[in-house]
Design a protein around this motif. Structure first.
Motif, PDB file in Angstrom:
ATOM      1  N   LEU A 123       0.820  -1.213   0.000  1.00 22.42           N
ATOM      2  CA  LEU A 123       0.000   0.000   0.000  1.00 22.42           C
ATOM      3  C   LEU A 123       0.854   1.264   0.000  1.00 22.42           C
ATOM      4  CD1 LEU A 123      -2.808  -1.051   2.530  1.00 22.42           C
ATOM      5  CD2 LEU A 123      -3.031  -0.771   0.052  1.00 22.42           C
ATOM      6  N   ALA A 124       2.098   1.157   0.469  1.00 21.77           N
ATOM      7  CA  ALA A 124       2.990   2.315   0.489  1.00 21.77           C
ATOM      8  C   ALA A 124       3.632   2.574  -0.873  1.00 21.77           C
ATOM      9  CB  ALA A 124       4.074   2.126   1.541  1.00 21.77           C
ATOM     10  N   LEU A 125       3.620   1.584  -1.760  1.00 16.80           N
ATOM     11  CA  LEU A 125       4.276   1.743  -3.064  1.00 16.80           C
ATOM     12  C   LEU A 125       3.684   2.883  -3.894  1.00 16.80           C
ATOM     13  CD1 LEU A 125       4.850  -1.992  -4.099  1.00 16.80           C
ATOM     14  CD2 LEU A 125       6.484  -0.388  -3.087  1.00 16.80           C
ATOM     15  N   PRO A 126       2.350   3.043  -3.951  1.00 17.14           N
ATOM     16  CA  PRO A 126       1.803   4.158  -4.738  1.00 17.14           C
ATOM     17  C   PRO A 126       2.213   5.538  -4.226  1.00 17.14           C
ATOM     18  CG  PRO A 126       0.100   2.530  -4.290  1.00 17.14           C
ATOM     19  CD  PRO A 126       1.267   2.176  -3.454  1.00 17.14           C
ATOM     20  N   PHE A 127       2.663   5.617  -2.971  1.00 14.68           N
ATOM     21  CA  PHE A 127       3.081   6.899  -2.401  1.00 14.68           C
ATOM     22  C   PHE A 127       4.543   7.209  -2.700  1.00 14.68           C
ATOM     23  CE2 PHE A 127      -0.555   5.553   0.080  1.00 14.68           C
ATOM     24  CZ  PHE A 127      -1.297   6.715   0.188  1.00 14.68           C
ATOM     25  N   GLY A 128       5.192   6.326  -3.465  1.00 14.46           N
ATOM     26  CA  GLY A 128       6.565   6.593  -3.875  1.00 14.46           C
ATOM     27  C   GLY A 128       7.611   5.740  -3.199  1.00 14.46           C
ATOM     28  N   LEU A 129       7.188   4.835  -2.309  1.00 13.20           N
ATOM     29  CA  LEU A 129       8.161   3.967  -1.658  1.00 13.20           C
ATOM     30  C   LEU A 129       8.835   3.060  -2.683  1.00 13.20           C
ATOM     31  CD1 LEU A 129       9.426   2.736   0.956  1.00 13.20           C
ATOM     32  CD2 LEU A 129       7.545   1.084   0.915  1.00 13.20           C
ATOM     33  N   THR A 130      10.146   3.025  -2.661  1.00 11.39           N
ATOM     34  CA  THR A 130      10.904   2.120  -3.520  1.00 11.39           C
ATOM     35  C   THR A 130      11.938   1.402  -2.661  1.00 11.39           C
ATOM     36  OG1 THR A 130      12.480   3.894  -4.059  1.00 11.39           O
ATOM     37  CG2 THR A 130      10.646   3.543  -5.584  1.00 11.39           C
ATOM     38  N   VAL A 131      12.051   0.098  -2.869  1.00 11.81           N
ATOM     39  CA  VAL A 131      13.009  -0.701  -2.107  1.00 11.81           C
ATOM     40  C   VAL A 131      13.387  -1.909  -2.950  1.00 11.81           C
ATOM     41  CG1 VAL A 131      11.103  -1.876  -0.921  1.00 11.81           C
ATOM     42  CG2 VAL A 131      13.402  -1.960   0.049  1.00 11.81           C
ATOM     43  N   GLY A 132      14.670  -2.256  -2.959  1.00 12.38           N
ATOM     44  CA  GLY A 132      15.141  -3.403  -3.717  1.00 12.38           C
ATOM     45  C   GLY A 132      14.593  -4.709  -3.162  1.00 12.38           C
ATOM     46  N   LEU A 133      14.429  -5.699  -4.019  1.00  8.16           N
ATOM     47  CA  LEU A 133      13.831  -6.970  -3.609  1.00  8.16           C
ATOM     48  C   LEU A 133      14.679  -7.662  -2.546  1.00  8.16           C
ATOM     49  CD1 LEU A 133      11.657  -9.115  -3.923  1.00  8.16           C
ATOM     50  CD2 LEU A 133      12.975 -10.096  -5.814  1.00  8.16           C
ATOM     51  N   LEU A 134      15.994  -7.745  -2.759  1.00 11.37           N
ATOM     52  CA  LEU A 134      16.854  -8.398  -1.774  1.00 11.37           C
ATOM     53  C   LEU A 134      16.819  -7.656  -0.442  1.00 11.37           C
ATOM     54  CD1 LEU A 134      18.931 -10.502  -0.958  1.00 11.37           C
ATOM     55  CD2 LEU A 134      20.713  -9.043  -1.943  1.00 11.37           C
ATOM     56  N   ASP A 135      16.861  -6.331  -0.497  1.00  6.90           N
ATOM     57  CA  ASP A 135      16.794  -5.533   0.725  1.00  6.90           C
ATOM     58  C   ASP A 135      15.475  -5.783   1.456  1.00  6.90           C
ATOM     59  OD1 ASP A 135      19.236  -4.401   0.067  1.00  6.90           O
ATOM     60  OD2 ASP A 135      18.307  -2.780  -1.076  1.00  6.90           O
ATOM     61  N   ARG A 212      15.500   0.225   8.523  1.00  3.47           N
ATOM     62  CA  ARG A 212      15.586   1.517   7.817  1.00  3.47           C
ATOM     63  C   ARG A 212      16.769   1.529   6.858  1.00  3.47           C
ATOM     64  NH1 ARG A 212      13.554   4.927  12.763  1.00  3.47           N
ATOM     65  NH2 ARG A 212      11.413   5.292  12.085  1.00  3.47           N
ATOM     66  N   SER A 213      17.879   0.974   7.268  1.00  7.08           N
ATOM     67  CA  SER A 213      19.039   0.904   6.375  1.00  7.08           C
ATOM     68  C   SER A 213      18.729   0.021   5.171  1.00  7.08           C
ATOM     69  CB  SER A 213      20.256   0.360   7.132  1.00  7.08           C
ATOM     70  OG  SER A 213      20.711   1.280   8.095  1.00  7.08           O
ATOM     71  N   LEU A 214      18.033  -1.082   5.393  1.00  3.89           N
ATOM     72  CA  LEU A 214      17.682  -1.978   4.290  1.00  3.89           C
ATOM     73  C   LEU A 214      16.704  -1.311   3.327  1.00  3.89           C
ATOM     74  CD1 LEU A 214      17.372  -5.319   6.276  1.00  3.89           C
ATOM     75  CD2 LEU A 214      19.021  -4.833   4.470  1.00  3.89           C
ATOM     76  N   PHE A 215      15.722  -0.595   3.858  1.00  8.42           N
ATOM     77  CA  PHE A 215      14.768   0.100   2.996  1.00  8.42           C
ATOM     78  C   PHE A 215      15.460   1.214   2.212  1.00  8.42           C
ATOM     79  CE2 PHE A 215      11.483  -2.301   4.842  1.00  8.42           C
ATOM     80  CZ  PHE A 215      10.290  -2.016   4.216  1.00  8.42           C
ATOM     81  N   SER A 216      16.555   1.715   2.732  1.00  6.20           N
ATOM     82  CA  SER A 216      17.311   2.744   2.018  1.00  6.20           C
ATOM     83  C   SER A 216      18.325   2.155   1.054  1.00  6.20           C
ATOM     84  CB  SER A 216      18.040   3.653   3.022  1.00  6.20           C
ATOM     85  OG  SER A 216      17.110   4.313   3.857  1.00  6.20           O
ATOM     86  N   GLY A 217      18.409   0.821   0.996  1.00  7.65           N
ATOM     87  CA  GLY A 217      19.329   0.163   0.076  1.00  7.65           C
ATOM     88  C   GLY A 217      20.745   0.041   0.596  1.00  7.65           C
ATOM     89  N   ALA A 218      20.949   0.318   1.880  1.00 16.52           N
ATOM     90  CA  ALA A 218      22.296   0.273   2.451  1.00 16.52           C
ATOM     91  C   ALA A 218      22.497  -1.055   3.171  1.00 16.52           C
ATOM     92  CB  ALA A 218      22.506   1.442   3.406  1.00 16.52           C
TER      93      ALA A 218
END
Length: 251
Positions: A123-135, A212-218
């Motif tokens: 549900l957060a994806l339409p608001f612009g959330l982007t996160v890599g699959l592995l992360d 939070r680090s994972l959602f940021s791709g770090a």
């Protein structure tokens, strides 16, 4: 092998019961959804984020942690209901492993909470959330360990108090400061030093920071692996503690 088979059998039965009454899964999503829709958009300005996507990458991991903290810690009510109905006592006369009786129930809670977390993330994806699959998969692994830990703790508390009226205030009293000291609503980087120092003793804080680090791709950040190192043994310890109480107090 027997433990794995027995756990799977108990887990299957618990999932079937959950599937027959799915309304509580929907109810568990409603409150986080309100925060996602009505609170998260305010964070773009409050955090000085450059975009809504950046704000949601900060907030959604905290929201998922809140979902697991409260959902897991309140799972003891289901065990109390089965104890009162005599379901657990009848199960104990079977050759099923005593640890499996508890572990299968805990895994049911893990699956239910992860299902809710998946819905919130989608549900957060339409608001612009982007996160890599592995992360995202690593974040859900961390979230699953957190769910296992909180549900096992809740089962242990339920076995100690054995009363609905006593369980609710105990859980509420514990869950509120845990959630606040995890930086779930706002990152604790914004907090004064004394509050950050206290939060560092809270294992849930490390879980939130790792997600939070994972959602940021770090994924390479030290906090990611620190969070897993903190949560994994605590989850195992919580399962051992609640299983021991289960063996001692359920006759």
């Amino acid at each position: 092998m027997k433990l794995a088979r027995d756990t799977w059998l108990v887990f299957q039965r618990q999932v079937l019961l959950m599937w027959r009454t799915p309304v509580w899964l929907v109810v568990g999503i409603v409150q986080p959804l309100f925060y996602l829709l009505l609170f998260a958009p305010l964070l773009k300005g409050a955090l000085g984020a450059g975009s809504y996507a950046e704000a949601y990458r900060v907030y959604v991991p905290g929201l998922l942690a809140v979902l697991v903290i409260f959902g897991g810690l309140f799972s003891g009510f289901s065990l109390l209901g089965e104890l009162k109905a005599g379901i657990v006592e009848r199960s104990r006369v079977t050759p099923v492993s005593r640890l499996a009786l508890l572990l299968g129930r805990a895994m049911r809670e893990v699956v239910a909470l992860l299902a809710q977390a998946v819905v919130i993330t989608l549900l957060a994806l339409p608001f612009g959330l982007t996160v890599g699959l592995l992360d995202l998969l690593l974040a859900f692994l961390l979230l699953g360990l957190l769910a296992l830990m909180t549900s096992a703790i809740s089962f242990g508390i339920a076995l100690l108090v054995r009363n609905d009226a006593a369980l609710a205030p105990v859980v509420n009293t514990a869950a509120q400061p845990i959630a606040l000291l995890s930086g779930t609503l706002l990152p604790l980087a914004l907090a004064p030093q004394w509050l950050r120092s206290i939060a560092e003793w809270n294992p849930f804080y490390w879980a939130v920071e790792g997600m939070r680090s994972l959602f940021s791709g770090a994924v390479g950040d030290a906090v990611v692996w620190q969070s897993i190192t903190v949560i994994a043994p605590l989850a195992a310890l919580a399962v051992w503690w609640s299983a021991r109480l289960f063996a001692e107090r359920v006759r």
